[in-house]
Write a protein that holds these residues in place. Sequence first.
Motif, PDB file in Angstrom:
ATOM      1  N   LYS A   1      43.969  62.669  34.184  1.00 21.63           N
ATOM      2  CA  LYS A   1      43.689  61.271  33.559  1.00 21.63           C
ATOM      3  C   LYS A   1      45.091  61.036  32.452  1.00 21.63           C
ATOM      4  O   LYS A   1      44.918  61.149  31.214  1.00 21.63           O
ATOM      5  CB  LYS A   1      42.647  60.845  32.948  1.00 21.63           C
TER       6      LYS A   1
ATOM      7  N   GLU B   1      44.271  58.786  40.195  1.00 17.67           N
ATOM      8  CA  GLU B   1      43.653  57.655  40.445  1.00 17.67           C
ATOM      9  C   GLU B   1      43.247  56.851  39.169  1.00 17.67           C
ATOM     10  O   GLU B   1      43.337  55.393  39.062  1.00 17.67           O
ATOM     11  CB  GLU B   1      42.411  58.025  41.189  1.00 17.67           C
ATOM     12  N   THR B   2      42.933  57.371  37.919  1.00 15.27           N
ATOM     13  CA  THR B   2      42.610  56.829  36.779  1.00 15.27           C
ATOM     14  C   THR B   2      43.695  57.237  35.835  1.00 15.27           C
ATOM     15  O   THR B   2      44.095  58.369  35.714  1.00 15.27           O
ATOM     16  CB  THR B   2      41.018  57.188  36.636  1.00 15.27           C
TER      17      THR B   2
ATOM     18  N   GLU C   1      47.811  44.238  35.019  1.00 22.67           N
ATOM     19  CA  GLU C   1      47.114  43.783  36.268  1.00 22.67           C
ATOM     20  C   GLU C   1      47.709  44.095  37.582  1.00 22.67           C
ATOM     21  O   GLU C   1      47.088  44.384  38.723  1.00 22.67           O
ATOM     22  CB  GLU C   1      47.187  42.235  35.969  1.00 22.67           C
TER      23      GLU C   1
ATOM     24  N   ARG D   1      46.465  47.544  38.424  1.00 19.33           N
ATOM     25  CA  ARG D   1      45.066  47.458  38.929  1.00 19.33           C
ATOM     26  C   ARG D   1      45.002  47.133  40.140  1.00 19.33           C
ATOM     27  O   ARG D   1      44.347  47.753  40.995  1.00 19.33           O
ATOM     28  CB  ARG D   1      44.419  46.526  37.905  1.00 19.33           C
ATOM     29  N   GLU D   2      45.696  46.026  40.440  1.00 14.24           N
ATOM     30  CA  GLU D   2      45.792  45.590  41.830  1.00 14.24           C
ATOM     31  C   GLU D   2      46.356  46.288  42.951  1.00 14.24           C
ATOM     32  O   GLU D   2      45.841  46.509  44.149  1.00 14.24           O
ATOM     33  CB  GLU D   2      46.432  44.169  42.043  1.00 14.24           C
TER      34      GLU D   2
ATOM     35  N   GLY E   1      45.754  49.650  42.725  1.00 13.48           N
ATOM     36  CA  GLY E   1      44.912  50.697  42.908  1.00 13.48           C
ATOM     37  C   GLY E   1      44.670  51.753  41.949  1.00 13.48           C
ATOM     38  O   GLY E   1      43.890  52.595  42.059  1.00 13.48           O
ATOM     39  N   LEU E   2      45.351  51.638  40.852  1.00 14.92           N
ATOM     40  CA  LEU E   2      45.007  52.280  39.572  1.00 14.92           C
ATOM     41  C   LEU E   2      43.706  51.827  38.808  1.00 14.92           C
ATOM     42  O   LEU E   2      43.507  50.711  38.907  1.00 14.92           O
ATOM     43  CB  LEU E   2      46.385  52.114  38.823  1.00 14.92           C
ATOM     44  N   LYS E   3      43.053  52.742  38.243  1.00 19.13           N
ATOM     45  CA  LYS E   3      41.744  52.550  37.558  1.00 19.13           C
ATOM     46  C   LYS E   3      42.102  52.802  36.107  1.00 19.13           C
ATOM     47  O   LYS E   3      42.436  53.956  35.942  1.00 19.13           O
ATOM     48  CB  LYS E   3      40.582  53.248  37.910  1.00 19.13           C
ATOM     49  N   PHE E   4      41.597  51.941  35.259  1.00 20.32           N
ATOM     50  CA  PHE E   4      41.712  52.113  33.834  1.00 20.32           C
ATOM     51  C   PHE E   4      40.529  52.468  33.246  1.00 20.32           C
ATOM     52  O   PHE E   4      39.530  51.891  33.501  1.00 20.32           O
ATOM     53  CB  PHE E   4      42.141  50.908  33.248  1.00 20.32           C
TER      54      PHE E   4
END
Length: 116
Positions: free
Chosen positions: A26, A87-88, A107, A110-111, A113-116
């Motif tokens: 991460k 991924e995160t 944003e 995130r759109e 495909g990354l997760k915060f």
Amino acid sequence: MALSKLQRRTRIKRRIRKIISGTATKPRLSVYRSNKEIYVQLVDDVNGVTLASVSSRDKDIKATTKVEAAASVGKSIAEKAAKAGIETIAFDRNGYLYHGRVKVLAEAAREAGLKF
């Protein structure tokens, strides 16, 4: 006497970095915003390594405005992260307000495909 902009940002940056740290699984997404360009790095703080980096100065980033450049940089860093199997992430806004180009970049990532 009031703080200068740089002193204020440095104080906020220190407060954020006490909490946020990146690992190999991460990493920390660090944002640097200059007057003309925007730069992003995926950083593993445990090993002290930059895993991926993208800036609006890269040849494949085509944008007419600074906001469009931030959006394409966010999309591009998400693609590089996906190729690296990430991924995160932990989002490090680096003392900047979550507004404008920093918000657009987050944003777009995130759109993509990354997760915060």
